[in-house]
Design a protein around this motif. Structure first.
Motif, mmCIF file in Angstrom:
data_model
loop_
_atom_site.group_PDB
_atom_site.id
_atom_site.type_symbol
_atom_site.label_atom_id
_atom_site.label_comp_id
_atom_site.label_asym_id
_atom_site.label_seq_id
_atom_site.Cartn_x
_atom_site.Cartn_y
_atom_site.Cartn_z
ATOM 1 N N SER A 74 5.833 10.738 -4.362
ATOM 2 C CA SER A 74 6.485 10.416 -3.102
ATOM 3 C C SER A 74 5.870 11.280 -2.000
ATOM 4 O O SER A 74 5.957 12.501 -2.036
ATOM 5 C CB SER A 74 7.983 10.688 -3.253
ATOM 6 O OG SER A 74 8.546 10.942 -2.013
ATOM 7 N N MET A 75 5.191 10.643 -1.029
ATOM 8 C CA MET A 75 4.406 11.394 -0.034
ATOM 9 C C MET A 75 4.514 10.724 1.335
ATOM 10 O O MET A 75 5.106 9.666 1.471
ATOM 11 C CB MET A 75 2.923 11.414 -0.456
ATOM 12 C CG MET A 75 2.677 11.874 -1.867
ATOM 13 S SD MET A 75 0.976 11.635 -2.428
ATOM 14 C CE MET A 75 0.900 9.883 -2.711
ATOM 15 N N GLY A 76 3.888 11.325 2.353
ATOM 16 C CA GLY A 76 3.858 10.727 3.680
ATOM 17 C C GLY A 76 3.011 9.458 3.710
ATOM 18 O O GLY A 76 2.267 9.166 2.765
ATOM 19 N N GLY B 56 2.131 18.863 -16.341
ATOM 20 C CA GLY B 56 3.501 19.053 -15.867
ATOM 21 C C GLY B 56 4.020 17.738 -15.333
ATOM 22 O O GLY B 56 3.249 16.785 -15.143
ATOM 23 N N VAL B 57 5.321 17.674 -15.081
ATOM 24 C CA VAL B 57 5.857 16.458 -14.455
ATOM 25 C C VAL B 57 5.274 16.365 -13.041
ATOM 26 O O VAL B 57 4.949 17.390 -12.442
ATOM 27 C CB VAL B 57 7.408 16.465 -14.398
ATOM 28 C CG1 VAL B 57 7.992 16.441 -15.793
ATOM 29 C CG2 VAL B 57 7.926 17.658 -13.614
ATOM 30 N N PRO B 58 5.095 15.148 -12.517
ATOM 31 C CA PRO B 58 4.527 15.047 -11.157
ATOM 32 C C PRO B 58 5.545 15.465 -10.105
ATOM 33 O O PRO B 58 6.379 14.673 -9.690
ATOM 34 C CB PRO B 58 4.133 13.568 -11.014
ATOM 35 C CG PRO B 58 4.748 12.844 -12.156
ATOM 36 C CD PRO B 58 5.298 13.831 -13.129
ATOM 37 N N ALA C 82 0.829 -1.217 0.000
ATOM 38 C CA ALA C 82 0.000 0.000 0.000
ATOM 39 C C ALA C 82 0.860 1.262 0.000
ATOM 40 O O ALA C 82 0.436 2.310 -0.482
ATOM 41 C CB ALA C 82 -0.931 0.002 1.209
ATOM 42 N N LEU C 83 2.062 1.154 0.535
ATOM 43 C CA LEU C 83 2.938 2.334 0.621
ATOM 44 C C LEU C 83 3.794 2.527 -0.636
ATOM 45 O O LEU C 83 4.596 3.447 -0.706
ATOM 46 C CB LEU C 83 3.849 2.244 1.856
ATOM 47 C CG LEU C 83 3.146 2.449 3.208
ATOM 48 C CD1 LEU C 83 4.130 2.311 4.351
ATOM 49 C CD2 LEU C 83 2.447 3.810 3.278
ATOM 50 N N ASN C 84 3.604 1.661 -1.616
ATOM 51 C CA ASN C 84 4.435 1.710 -2.822
ATOM 52 C C ASN C 84 3.707 2.432 -3.952
ATOM 53 O O ASN C 84 3.164 1.816 -4.853
ATOM 54 C CB ASN C 84 4.781 0.258 -3.213
ATOM 55 C CG ASN C 84 5.736 0.214 -4.380
ATOM 56 O OD1 ASN C 84 6.454 1.170 -4.648
ATOM 57 N ND2 ASN C 84 5.725 -0.901 -5.077
#
Ligand code: MG
Length: 381
Positions: free
Chosen positions: A201-203, A260-262, A194-196
């Motif tokens: 890239s976030m908390g 835009g790029v993320p 789930a964290l992948n």
């Protein structure tokens, strides 16, 4: 344009990127707050020299105070500290990038102190949208979105003479790591899976919310309040590449998109420099390298959280507060490996029938509903 800022949540993903934008543009920093990362907070204080630094607990604040005894920075803690940072004299703008509905009270405090808000804390509008938008109107302050989708819509809306000409807002969703899966496929997914997240890239909390698509549900509610557009006019489309950050459709069926790029630096910077734009340290978008952009209908059966958020807006009153509170508690339990991934959606959905829905007239109504939803989740496991 922002000249002096207070950042609530300065050690997180948005907060650290915001500080590098401030450094580059010469924006002064008057207050910083963090929940628990004392070490990074010490580094930030030494670099940006704010008047006030706030930690989540008294214990963390004592630790920070010792480390900063050779500086002039005042150290405080807790929700009172957050509110002090939110209303500090010097700041013209408060960036709220804390995690969860704990951001609501400090945001209302900042608005009463006539600060413009750069909003990265979507739970604030999800739970207290009616209170926050009314307070912003009464105090004549602006709320600038930091969330990439809402920044995209805000950018697309520049030059729109009248919102009556809008057909709909189209929020894009990456679909997260579980795009294409069924509800049954998701019963046994692990915390690591789930964290992948594929693109951003976030908390941890927002990454789980992205995997469950709760994040998109929260964003639909956030958009409803930010742009004062009814939920029926807000659509979600899955867009795997996260290049189109969102779109608006006018009444002549012309669609305007922002691409835009993320990279969150663009929306963070625009929220702080609006209406101006400056160079930004992000990659250039090369559409020939991306070659293909794909779009799909969201799967409301599998991603029950997204369905629940839409339902909560139909129910009105405290229903979105219940959905959000149940989710915050359920995500915490999932990260502690106490419930399964699909339990999150089930609990969010069930919270709206298990707890009485009431109208929202004050902050206390929101806090009470939030506590009831969390209690429902805790008692269900
Ligand atoms: Mg977003």
């Amino acid at each position: 344009m922002t000249e002096n800022i207070s950042i609530l949540g300065s050690t997180g993903s948005i907060g650290t990127q915001a500080l590098s934008v401030c450094e580059k543009l010469g924006i002064k920093v008057s207050a910083l707050t963090a929940n628990g990362n004392v070490e990074l907070m010490e580094q930030q204080v030494r670099k940006f020299k704010p008047k006030l630094a706030v930690m989540g607990t008294q214990e963390k604040a004592e630790d920070l105070k010792l480390r900063l005894s050779d500086t002039d920075t005042k150290v405080s803690f807790g929700i009172e500290g957050l509110c002090e940072a939110a209303s500090i004299n010097e700041a013209d703008t408060v960036l709220t990038s804390v995690v969860g509905m704990v951001g609501l009270k400090p945001t209302l405090t900042a608005i009463s102190a006539k600060k413009n808000i750069a909003l990265a804390n979507k739970e604030t509008l999800v739970t207290g949208g009616s209170l926050v938008t009314k307070a912003a109107r009464d105090n004549n302050v602006n709320i600038y979105p930091v969330d990439s989708e809402h920044s995209a819509i805000f950018q697309c809306l520049q030059g729109c003479p009248d919102k009556k000409m809008l057909n709909r807002l189209i929020l894009t969703a990456s679909g997260g790591p579980f795009f294409g899966k069924s509800y049954d496929d998701l019963k046994n997914v692990t915390v690591e899976q789930a964290l992948n997240h594929p693109n951003w890239s976030m908390g941890a909390k927002i990454t789980v919310d992205s995997a469950s698509m709760m994040n998109k549900g929260l964003e639909v509610i956030e958009a409803r309040w930010l742009f004062d557009v009814p939920v029926e006019k807000i659509d979600v489309v899955v867009h795997r590449e996260s290049i189109v950050h969102s779109m608006i459709e006018y009444n002549d069926n012309s669609v305007i998109a922002q691409l835009g790029v993320p990279d969150m630096k663009i929306p963070i910077q625009y929220a702080l420099t609006y209406p101006e734009r400056f160079e930004c340290e992000v990659g250039k978008l090369d559409l020939t390298k991306i070659a293909k952009l794909s779009f799909y209908e969201p799967d409301y059966e599998t991603f029950k959280c997204l369905r629940a958020c839409k339902k909560s807006m139909e129910l009105g009153g405290t229903a979105p507060v219940l959905a959000n509170g149940a989710n915050e508690e359920a995500v915490r339990l999932f990260l502690e490996r106490k419930i399964s991934f699909t339990d999150i959606g089930d609990l969010v959905w069930d919270s709206m029938s298990a707890v009485n829905i009431k109208s929202i007239d004050s902050l206390q109504d929101v806090l009470d509903a939030d506590a009831a939803a969390r209690e429902f989740v805790r008692s269900s496991i």
